[in-house]
Motif scaffolding. Sequence first.
Motif, PDB file in Angstrom:
ATOM      1  N   ASP A  86      50.896  18.669  -1.855  1.00  0.00           N
ATOM      2  CA  ASP A  86      51.535  17.610  -2.633  1.00  0.00           C
ATOM      3  C   ASP A  86      50.573  16.725  -3.408  1.00  0.00           C
ATOM      4  O   ASP A  86      50.970  16.100  -4.391  1.00  0.00           O
ATOM      5  CB  ASP A  86      52.364  16.706  -1.698  1.00  0.00           C
ATOM      6  N   SER A  87      49.315  16.642  -2.942  1.00  0.00           N
ATOM      7  CA  SER A  87      48.457  15.583  -3.478  1.00  0.00           C
ATOM      8  C   SER A  87      46.995  15.998  -3.461  1.00  0.00           C
ATOM      9  O   SER A  87      46.615  17.019  -2.863  1.00  0.00           O
ATOM     10  CB  SER A  87      48.657  14.297  -2.660  1.00  0.00           C
ATOM     11  N   ILE A  88      46.183  15.163  -4.109  1.00  0.00           N
ATOM     12  CA  ILE A  88      44.771  15.505  -4.289  1.00  0.00           C
ATOM     13  C   ILE A  88      43.967  14.230  -4.516  1.00  0.00           C
ATOM     14  O   ILE A  88      44.489  13.238  -5.031  1.00  0.00           O
ATOM     15  CB  ILE A  88      44.605  16.470  -5.495  1.00  0.00           C
ATOM     16  N   GLY A  89      42.705  14.267  -4.141  1.00  0.00           N
ATOM     17  CA  GLY A  89      41.796  13.163  -4.449  1.00  0.00           C
ATOM     18  C   GLY A  89      41.366  12.407  -3.205  1.00  0.00           C
ATOM     19  O   GLY A  89      42.042  12.398  -2.173  1.00  0.00           O
ATOM     20  N   MET A  90      40.204  11.756  -3.301  1.00  0.00           N
ATOM     21  CA  MET A  90      39.681  10.912  -2.231  1.00  0.00           C
ATOM     22  C   MET A  90      40.221   9.496  -2.395  1.00  0.00           C
ATOM     23  O   MET A  90      40.116   8.918  -3.479  1.00  0.00           O
ATOM     24  CB  MET A  90      38.156  10.886  -2.280  1.00  0.00           C
ATOM     25  N   ASP A  91      40.791   8.957  -1.330  1.00  0.00           N
ATOM     26  CA  ASP A  91      41.177   7.548  -1.351  1.00  0.00           C
ATOM     27  C   ASP A  91      39.962   6.748  -0.918  1.00  0.00           C
ATOM     28  O   ASP A  91      39.628   6.675   0.263  1.00  0.00           O
ATOM     29  CB  ASP A  91      42.353   7.305  -0.398  1.00  0.00           C
ATOM     30  N   ARG A  92      39.300   6.139  -1.867  1.00  0.00           N
ATOM     31  CA  ARG A  92      38.102   5.357  -1.578  1.00  0.00           C
ATOM     32  C   ARG A  92      38.351   3.864  -1.726  1.00  0.00           C
ATOM     33  O   ARG A  92      37.423   3.077  -1.903  1.00  0.00           O
ATOM     34  CB  ARG A  92      36.957   5.822  -2.481  1.00  0.00           C
ATOM     35  N   THR A  93      39.608   3.482  -1.658  1.00  0.00           N
ATOM     36  CA  THR A  93      39.936   2.066  -1.752  1.00  0.00           C
ATOM     37  C   THR A  93      39.623   1.367  -0.431  1.00  0.00           C
ATOM     38  O   THR A  93      39.485   1.989   0.622  1.00  0.00           O
ATOM     39  CB  THR A  93      41.421   1.854  -2.088  1.00  0.00           C
ATOM     40  N   VAL A  94      39.518   0.047  -0.505  1.00  0.00           N
ATOM     41  CA  VAL A  94      39.347  -0.749   0.701  1.00  0.00           C
ATOM     42  C   VAL A  94      40.672  -0.871   1.440  1.00  0.00           C
ATOM     43  O   VAL A  94      40.729  -0.825   2.676  1.00  0.00           O
ATOM     44  CB  VAL A  94      38.802  -2.147   0.346  1.00  0.00           C
ATOM     45  N   ALA A  95      41.757  -0.963   0.689  1.00  0.00           N
ATOM     46  CA  ALA A  95      43.064  -1.216   1.292  1.00  0.00           C
ATOM     47  C   ALA A  95      43.548  -0.057   2.146  1.00  0.00           C
ATOM     48  O   ALA A  95      44.092  -0.264   3.236  1.00  0.00           O
ATOM     49  CB  ALA A  95      44.082  -1.514   0.188  1.00  0.00           C
ATOM     50  N   ASN A  96      43.336   1.172   1.676  1.00  0.00           N
ATOM     51  CA  ASN A  96      43.947   2.313   2.365  1.00  0.00           C
ATOM     52  C   ASN A  96      42.985   3.453   2.671  1.00  0.00           C
ATOM     53  O   ASN A  96      43.384   4.409   3.340  1.00  0.00           O
ATOM     54  CB  ASN A  96      45.091   2.884   1.505  1.00  0.00           C
ATOM     55  N   GLY A  97      41.757   3.366   2.162  1.00  0.00           N
ATOM     56  CA  GLY A  97      40.902   4.541   2.232  1.00  0.00           C
ATOM     57  C   GLY A  97      39.579   4.317   2.912  1.00  0.00           C
ATOM     58  O   GLY A  97      39.474   3.609   3.926  1.00  0.00           O
ATOM     59  N   THR A  98      38.551   4.887   2.331  1.00  0.00           N
ATOM     60  CA  THR A  98      37.228   4.895   2.964  1.00  0.00           C
ATOM     61  C   THR A  98      36.451   3.603   2.752  1.00  0.00           C
ATOM     62  O   THR A  98      35.418   3.402   3.381  1.00  0.00           O
ATOM     63  CB  THR A  98      36.378   6.054   2.403  1.00  0.00           C
ATOM     64  N   GLY A  99      36.913   2.765   1.847  1.00  0.00           N
ATOM     65  CA  GLY A  99      36.244   1.500   1.587  1.00  0.00           C
ATOM     66  C   GLY A  99      35.095   1.585   0.604  1.00  0.00           C
ATOM     67  O   GLY A  99      34.458   0.562   0.307  1.00  0.00           O
TER      68      GLY A  99
END
Length: 843
Positions: A569-582
């Motif tokens: 369904d999806s792709i990409g690194m979540d590098r956000t502070v809110a939901n991802g790796t920060g």
Amino acid sequence: MRSLLLLAAVGLAAAETGIDGWLRYAPVPNANASGLPINIVSLNATANGPVHAAASELQKGLSGIFNHSLNVIYPTSYQLSDTASSIVVGTVAEYANAFGAAPKTPQLENDGYFLNTTGSRVQILGRNERGALYGAFQYLSMLAQGNFSEVAYTSNPDAPIRWVNQWDNLDGSIERGYGGPSIFFSNGTVKINSLDRMTQYARLLASIGVNAIVVNNVNANASILTTQNVEGLGKIADTFRPYGVRVGISLNFASPTANLVYGNLSTFDPLDSEVIDWWQNVTDTLYARIPDMAGYLVKANSEGQPGPLTYNRTLAEGANLFANALEPHGGILVFRAFVYDSQHLNESVWTQDRANAAVEFFTGLDGKFAENALVQIKYGPIDFQVREPASPLFAYLRNTSTAIELEVTQEYLGQQNHLVYLPPLWKTVLDFDLRANHSKSLVRDIISGERFNRPMGGYAAVVNVGTNNTWLGSHLSMSNLYGYGRLAWDPTSDPQAILQDWIRLTFGLDPAVMRAITNMSMASWPAYENYTGNLGIQTLTDILYTHYGPNPQSQDNNPWGQWTRADHDSIGMDRTVANGTGFAGQYPDEVAAVYENISTTPDNLLLWFHHVNYTTRLHSGETVIQHFYNAHYAGAETAQTFPTQWEALQGKVDAQRYNETLFRLTYQAGHSIVWRDAINNFYHNLSGIADAQGRVGNHPHRIEAETMNLTNYERYTVSPFETASNVTAIVTSANATTGTASTRLTVQNGTYNVAVNYYDLYGGKAQYTLTIGGRQVGAWSGNNEDRLGNTPSIYLDGHSATRITFRNVTIRRGDVLEVTGKADGVEPAPLDYISILPLGVVD
């Protein structure tokens, strides 16, 4: 200098190998030698010094450009009358000593030069001897390009560190080298019989302002420190010294436990007194042989390399071990920031991210490095990808000197088999504003030392030239080495202007040559990004093998951290502070805010910072998956234009360079289609979303090899699946060396281009013949290992997949097409498909 006149168009040069690079000093048509000064006055006669080299270079260059020899007059023999119509080269101090007063020049910095051609006496004066040599090369560069204008200006380098890193191994191999074996090492020792070739390399580096070279691999072998190799390194340094290029070496952190020459220790703890003494002894010995050694380059605690963390010491403590040993000698310690732990990265943990490693490992260390230590930072947080954001470590280390690490050798970027002109990519990072302390903080100003008031900083590039006459394996790839030097000297320079200077120096002044190479080169990086991996997803190559051909599935489910986290369904690194790796939060506030928010993140970095559905719409209005399809087709279509643009230059470029370049551009055009199809097929299969234009998986002009009539050929399921059309290829049967595949054509009578996709494996040279209607259309060999610079794959995959095209073939409906393949060694004459293409149609 009197005005000279260029009257006519340029004639065709004689055959060339590429060995001279941009220092060809080819004759400039109709240049009037009568306008030249009558002598070259060298203000320094020291035989192994840069001023002496400058005078010799001026003599050589002017002879080639004007077919006119000038005498060189040295301080022991010249009179003031000799200088009235002369080229005077030396330092400002030497000029003042010779003539009683220094010329009026703007402020010169170390390595800077003053060039004045406005009078009868040409002045080429440096702040130091290197600067005089750089000024001489610049003067020759002007003349070789047909530029005889009167100028008077000062040029200073942007930063003091302008180094190249060779990744040469002592056995003669080169890690990520695509231009042949090492010019420096073989069989564990320095190649003393290669000093002439080293001199040629030194000239090339000096001509673009490079002032130091690290000659061995960062994955260093402790035996670089043997007595024999120290003497050999001394000979290398003697060879490079006349050109102002100082020699440095890479060190293995654990050398004290592996080297018998200086005594084996049981530890390499950087705070152990015996280890400290050991390295001081080594350093003193090296400087006794190489008094002007540039320093050390150290890779530690990365990719299995030993380092200070083994003993719970900090990276700064490890770096300062070497910096302290170098300090009495004036040497520099360069410590690579490429530190990450591949043994403990787990993709299933949503917050883990290799991109975080650099800042995490250097947290708390800013300002703790010795003043003669410098941290060398890759331009992006991962590893020389086709597009990355600027590393946030540049903004984090405000009390530490830094340098940017670029890569001229095209490890992830086509390995010199694909034309990819890199300065436009580098400029995206150099010009990026990190907004440290909410103030203008361009990366180029940080690394120069200007932004944070650091005493040193600058540039390093992985270059990896080899014994090939083209140096890098490809004539056109040399634009990247030239461009690196020019940007390291002045990062505000325009990449296209740099390119065009290189074209004139390398291929001459013909306007058609200029247009074609400019158009291809400036389109090459965007095209490569389009057909390999866009939207910030990284270069979708095989990271587990050769880093060359397509293999998107290799990115995930491994500990190397170059993940895409792609699923149905999806792709990409979540590098956000809110939901991802920060990771986004490692940047200064203003930049972090841009990358944290998907609405402000630029499309070309969307998948770097955000995990999204394939149907997410970009700022362009396209969905992510449709952009993937469209971009990969667009990139491959651009690559198809390269061979035809180059073919228009036949007769305008010498035959050897013309033919060698045509082969690579033709290969690239074919391999770009391999890339296009592999990436599109993979994500089409993964997402289940059709291409709105109906192209992906739909190839009406193809004849799959496995559907043909086969004799002594058998079907073979290719892995990864996306690197074969319809997943399947054919190979010769186990008990046969020659097979045939045939089919009767149903196309209308006409003229077509016929493309054959096959696999060229390392370790064999299969022979192929193509006939149509009983007429031989072409014959070829699977010999890419002889013609390309990288080592091909031993498998049927995206690395070995190759395409050959025969143009303007007359075909009648009902003709029988037959391919005969003769296996050789491990290469079973593999075939994927044949395309019968109407003229103007791209498969």
